[in-house]
Structures are given as structure tokens and as C-alpha cells.
Design a protein around this motif. Sequence first.
Motif, mmCIF file in Angstrom:
data_model
loop_
_atom_site.group_PDB
_atom_site.id
_atom_site.type_symbol
_atom_site.label_atom_id
_atom_site.label_comp_id
_atom_site.label_asym_id
_atom_site.label_seq_id
_atom_site.Cartn_x
_atom_site.Cartn_y
_atom_site.Cartn_z
ATOM 1 N N THR A 6 -9.109 72.384 87.649
ATOM 2 C CA THR A 6 -8.663 71.720 86.985
ATOM 3 C C THR A 6 -9.013 70.009 87.055
ATOM 4 O O THR A 6 -8.902 69.637 88.275
ATOM 5 C CB THR A 6 -7.456 71.223 86.222
ATOM 6 N N LEU A 7 -10.298 70.147 86.377
ATOM 7 C CA LEU A 7 -11.027 68.766 86.417
ATOM 8 C C LEU A 7 -10.678 67.609 84.976
ATOM 9 O O LEU A 7 -11.497 68.134 84.042
ATOM 10 C CB LEU A 7 -11.877 68.627 86.615
ATOM 11 N N THR A 8 -10.689 66.653 84.793
ATOM 12 C CA THR A 8 -10.882 66.105 83.223
ATOM 13 C C THR A 8 -11.551 64.854 83.880
ATOM 14 O O THR A 8 -10.949 63.731 84.793
ATOM 15 C CB THR A 8 -9.525 65.422 83.029
ATOM 16 N N LEU A 9 -13.200 64.426 83.873
ATOM 17 C CA LEU A 9 -13.376 63.051 83.723
ATOM 18 C C LEU A 9 -13.283 62.162 82.266
ATOM 19 O O LEU A 9 -13.996 63.168 81.153
ATOM 20 C CB LEU A 9 -14.847 63.583 83.617
ATOM 21 N N ALA A 10 -12.729 61.654 82.236
ATOM 22 C CA ALA A 10 -12.325 60.975 80.940
ATOM 23 C C ALA A 10 -12.346 58.762 81.191
ATOM 24 O O ALA A 10 -12.826 58.249 82.320
ATOM 25 C CB ALA A 10 -10.860 60.681 80.288
#
Length: 404
Positions: A6-10
Motif C-alpha cells: 500500500t502506498l499513499t502519496l499526499a
Amino acid sequence: MPNLATLTLALHTVHYYRHGISLRTLAYVLSLRRLRHLDISSISILPTPLDDKEPVLSTIAPLESFKYQLLPHRKALSIPSEARLLEHILQSYHSALQTIWLPTEPAPLSTLSSLDWPRLRELRLYGERGEMPDTPIVSLLANLTNLQVLTLNLTDAHGVEGRPIWPRSIRMSFPWPNLRRLSLSHPSAEDTIYSCLPETVQSLALRAWQHQCSRRFNSIRFREGADLRAALPLPSPHTLLRVLSDVKSDLEELEIEYRADGTETEQDLLTVIVSRFPRLSSLEIHRYRWVDDTHVPVQEIACALQPHSNLRVIKLNLDFPGAPAPSAVLWSGNELTFKETIVTNLTEFARHWHSSSLQEIWGFSDEVFPEWLVCDIVRGNSDQAVMEVKRRRLSIPLWYEPRR
């Protein structure tokens, strides 16, 4: 990061101008062999133009979820390179994706409509409706037959009444037989979709987009204008009454947003909610006063709803007069006093509630950041509710609103 799933780029600092992810970075992300969930929030993909040739990416990652969320007040709503890359992603992963969130402006909706989606369970589209194809939405998305969650947070032009998702001229069977959650902005009483909802639907949200509370907050924080009270057409109680009278699903969750019009139709609307949806356990009401009206009928709303015997959570945004404008700084000094006003009115609401099912009342506040003040109901030896305020707060995102 070979084992990353899982990867979140924010981008947590809000910018009007677009910042983004390069093609090289995205190529590396999509080469991760175990990546299943990719969430890109407040940051663009490919913010600068590419060459004329199509982007070439290796799509090794076994993506199941792709969420792309952008600020609604960004300077450029769509960039050609961004749209081309989104099309490439959808074409590469249409047989595997289970969840898709996309802004309408750069989204390749014609491609979405033309592909097979055997595993897609959730689709969230948000943005300008004018950027979508002219095809009625029910026809455009009819190929997504396995959908369980459909969210269409679409902005119509100012002064435009809500347009049907399913015009009465379209003859077809309901395309999403397994649908459980439906969220539609700017509901229209002329929409066929409400009378055709299957029994599987448990949750229905009928809210403006952007939500009026978010627009009010953003107008101050981002200097987009002054009071937006008259800018966004909200449905009347009469419109919502007609819509909900068509719904045959036995709902468990309902969210509504409307502008009071000073008629008795509002009481009729609340009465219909009680009578038509006996299994309802969560009700969220965003009620906005008519211009120059300073009265908020807290007691009348409570008395109209209190015959419901299963409601556990009620969330109220009742647009109390005297609210300080959302502050452009962290604290303005007046917000704590007004929060007490909100809690006092919630206590008054609880005082008129006699059903033992009610456990929580939530009150909306946006003086610093949009948030819910969560108040627990504690009952003594008598049937009368006693409010115990634990001061729990749940923040609300400013431009999109994932399921809570």
C-alpha cells in the motif's frame, strides 16, 4: 520497497498551483511487484507536458485500488498529459481494479465506459459535470455491473437544477444489481434511479458537491469569494420529499442536504424518513437556513424524528446563526464560544428524544477546521436523555469525503 503493498502519496500543504509526480517516479511505483493499493492525494500526476508520443509505463504492480484525489480549486482542472496517463492506467488494469477514485475533468470516461470491469466494486467520480460526455450517466456506467459502491460527487453550473442520472426517457434495467452504497449530488425528482434502487442498497447520500460546508470554509481559506450561501443551488425539502418517496430500499444510513424554505414540507420530509426507513440507524442532516431567516427549529426537528425507534447516530449541521466565519488562521478566539452554542442546541435536541436507541448526536463545526463534535447520550433512571459531552472530534477533509 520490494514488499510494499500500500502506498499513499499526499501533499499535506494545500496549494492552488499544481505540484506533481514525474513520469519516472510513477514508472518506479508501478513496477513494484506487490503493490496493490495506490492513493495519490492533492498531488498531480505528470503536471508538465510530455512529448507527443504516448507515455510508456511498465505496469507490473498488481493494482487492486487506484485513488486519485485533487483539490477542486486547483488552477488547471485538467492537463493533457495527465489525461493520457490515466487512460493508460485504466486500460492496463481494467481486469484487476476493484476500487477507482477519479476527478471527472481529466478522467477518460469514454475509455472507462468501453472496457470490461469484472472485479470493480467501487467507483467514485467527483468534479465538474460539464466535463463529462453527454451520454446519460446510467448508460455511461452500465458496463460496471458488479458495482457495490457508487459515488457521483458532481458539480453543476451555478443556477442549474440537478440533472437526472437516469432520465425518464431511458428504458433499461437497473445496471448495478449488487449496489449497497449510493451517493449522488444535486438530486433531481425527475430521476428514475430512485424508484429502481434494489433491496441491496443500505446507504444513500444526497448531498451537494462540493458540500456547502466545505465551500464556506474554502471560500475563506482560499480567498475564492465571500459568503456562498446563495451561490450553490441546494434542493428544497419538497424535492427531497419526492425523491425519498420513490425509494423502496430499506435503508440503514441516510445523508441529506437541503435549504429550508419556510413551508410545512420540511416536517413532511422528516415524517417520511421516519415512516419509510424503519431500519435506519444513522441519519445525517445538513439543513441551511433561508436567507435572512434566523430561526433554527431544533425542537421541531427532534419531535418529528423521535418516533423512530432504531436510530443510533444522528449527525446535525443546522446552520445556527452567529457562527464566526472560518478563520484563515488557526485560532480566532470566537470558535470555543460558538462550539458551546452548538452543544447547547444538541442538548436541547436530546431533551426531546424519548427513544432509547439513540447513542450519539454529532454537531458540525467549521470555525477552525471542518469537524464533528461527538456527544454521547447517557440515560439515567428516567426515560429522559442526559447529554454527556466527551469532546471527541472527527476531522472532515476539505475537498473530498471518504466513508467514515
